[in-house]
Write an enzyme that holds these catalytic residues in place. Structure first.
Site, mmCIF file in Angstrom:
data_model
loop_
_atom_site.group_PDB
_atom_site.id
_atom_site.type_symbol
_atom_site.label_atom_id
_atom_site.label_comp_id
_atom_site.label_asym_id
_atom_site.label_seq_id
_atom_site.Cartn_x
_atom_site.Cartn_y
_atom_site.Cartn_z
ATOM 1 N N CYS A 76 0.802 -1.220 0.000
ATOM 2 C CA CYS A 76 0.000 0.000 0.000
ATOM 3 C C CYS A 76 0.839 1.276 0.000
ATOM 4 C CB CYS A 76 -0.945 0.007 1.195
ATOM 5 S SG CYS A 76 -2.134 -1.360 1.193
ATOM 6 N N HIS A 111 -3.434 7.328 2.964
ATOM 7 C CA HIS A 111 -3.809 6.042 2.396
ATOM 8 C C HIS A 111 -5.225 5.714 2.842
ATOM 9 C CE1 HIS A 111 -3.935 1.938 1.229
ATOM 10 N NE2 HIS A 111 -3.743 1.448 2.435
ATOM 11 N N ASN A 156 -9.962 0.069 -0.114
ATOM 12 C CA ASN A 156 -8.498 0.103 -0.105
ATOM 13 C C ASN A 156 -7.976 -0.372 -1.458
ATOM 14 O OD1 ASN A 156 -5.763 -0.213 0.313
ATOM 15 N ND2 ASN A 156 -5.961 -1.401 2.202
#
Length: 322
Positions: free
Chosen positions: A113, A249, A279
């Protein structure tokens, strides 16, 4: 002094949207459970045959148009991804050829990520060193390809998407600093335990799938992001109130809120897209950035703090003047 400045942003999301109500039909969960714990309401899922490279290419085109550059201007392409189209060549090479930018350096960065922050950091160094003047940085993922759709602890969390930025050399401040870290000691809290060298099944006969210990990941993520935020502010001699926008994020709304609280920043100054995108791993930060720019929230001259945390564990931040 030469800086790397964002000249244009772009993003792309697959057409198919899967709502929490649809997830209720797949696993034992509910819209209320997902939304209250993560902030997620829906996610985009790539169509059959649609690859990470497809999403990355579309995001790149949008960013290049916004920056007013053509393929011949691009001297470096870096793609942050954990879900490449094929093992090799890199997705960056595949995107390069589709763009018609053949000949420039092109490679992928796998930092889960945090992939976009890592890629942005590398591109920034190339420009600051005077090696290149124009770079294309992309974060793109098709995480849906590695999900166990019977595991309610993971399948509700992820989506597919891509974001991109064009960086250009400039005399005015752009990226002021970036800070990247990793700690492989946490690998089994969030990982995919198979691969080429180990084989595509493990000793428990797991195939390609995301495994996660959610509560433990949450604890480490909040503490780690606190530290990298403090590191960034200290490195630039800034008070936390100097930040105009936090672009985090987009993994979990609770983690985002915890970081905002640490910065004493109202949520009105935090870009949140996790409700719409879920996500998207390396695609998360550049997707949120492009949304912030195109919606008119982020304006030229404002100070932005980008941060991410992902499997590895990896984490990082970038402070930039847009």
């Amino acid at each position: 002094m030469t800086y790397a400045r964002i000249a244009g942003t772009g993003s792309f999301l697959p057409e198919r949207i899967v709502t929490n109500a649809e997830m209720e039909k797949l696993v034992e969960t509910s819209d209320e459970w997902i939304a209250s714990r993560t902030g997620i309401r829906q996610r985009h899922i790539a169509a059959e045959g649609q690859t990470t490279g497809d999403l990355a290419y579309a995001a790149a085109i949008a960013a290049m148009e916004a920056a007013g550059v053509s393929a011949r201007d691009i001297e470096l392409i870096i793609v942050g991804t954990t879900t490449p189209d094929v093992i090799f060549p890199s997705t960056a090479c595949l995107v390069q050829h589709r763009l018609g930018a053949n000949g420039c350096a092109a490679f992928d960065v796998n930092a889960a990520c945090s992939g976009f922050i890592y890629a942005l950091t590398v591109a920034n160094q190339f420009i600051r060193a005077g090696t290149v003047k124009t770079a294309l940085v992309i974060g793109a993922e098709t995480l849906s390809r590695m999900l166990d759709w019977s595991d309610r602890g993971t399948c509700v969390l992820f989506g597919d998407g891509a974001g991109a930025v064009v960086l250009k050399a400039a005399d005015e401040p752009g990226i002021l600093s970036s800070h990247i870290h990793a700690d492989g000691g946490y690998k089994e809290l969030l990982w995919n335990p198979v691969g080429v060298s180990k084989g595509f099944t493990d000793e428990k006969n797991h195939g390609v799938r995301v495994l996660m210990q959610g509560r433990e990941v949450f604890k480490v993520a909040v503490k780690t992001l606190d530290r990298v935020v403090e590191e960034t502010l200290e490195a630039n001699g800034l008070d936390r109130h100097a930040i105009d926008w936090l672009i985090p994020h987009q993994a979990n709304l609770r983690i985002i809120q915890a970081t905002a609280k640490r910065l004493d920043m109202p949520m009105e100054r935090v870009i949140v897209t996790v409700d719409k995108h879920a996500n998207t791993s390396a695609g998360s930060v550049p997707l949120a950035l492009d949304f912030a720019v195109r919606s008119g929230k982020v304006q030229r001259g404002q100070l932005l703090l980008l941060e991410a945390f992902g499997g590895g564990f990896t984490w990082g931040s970038a402070l930039l003047r847009y």
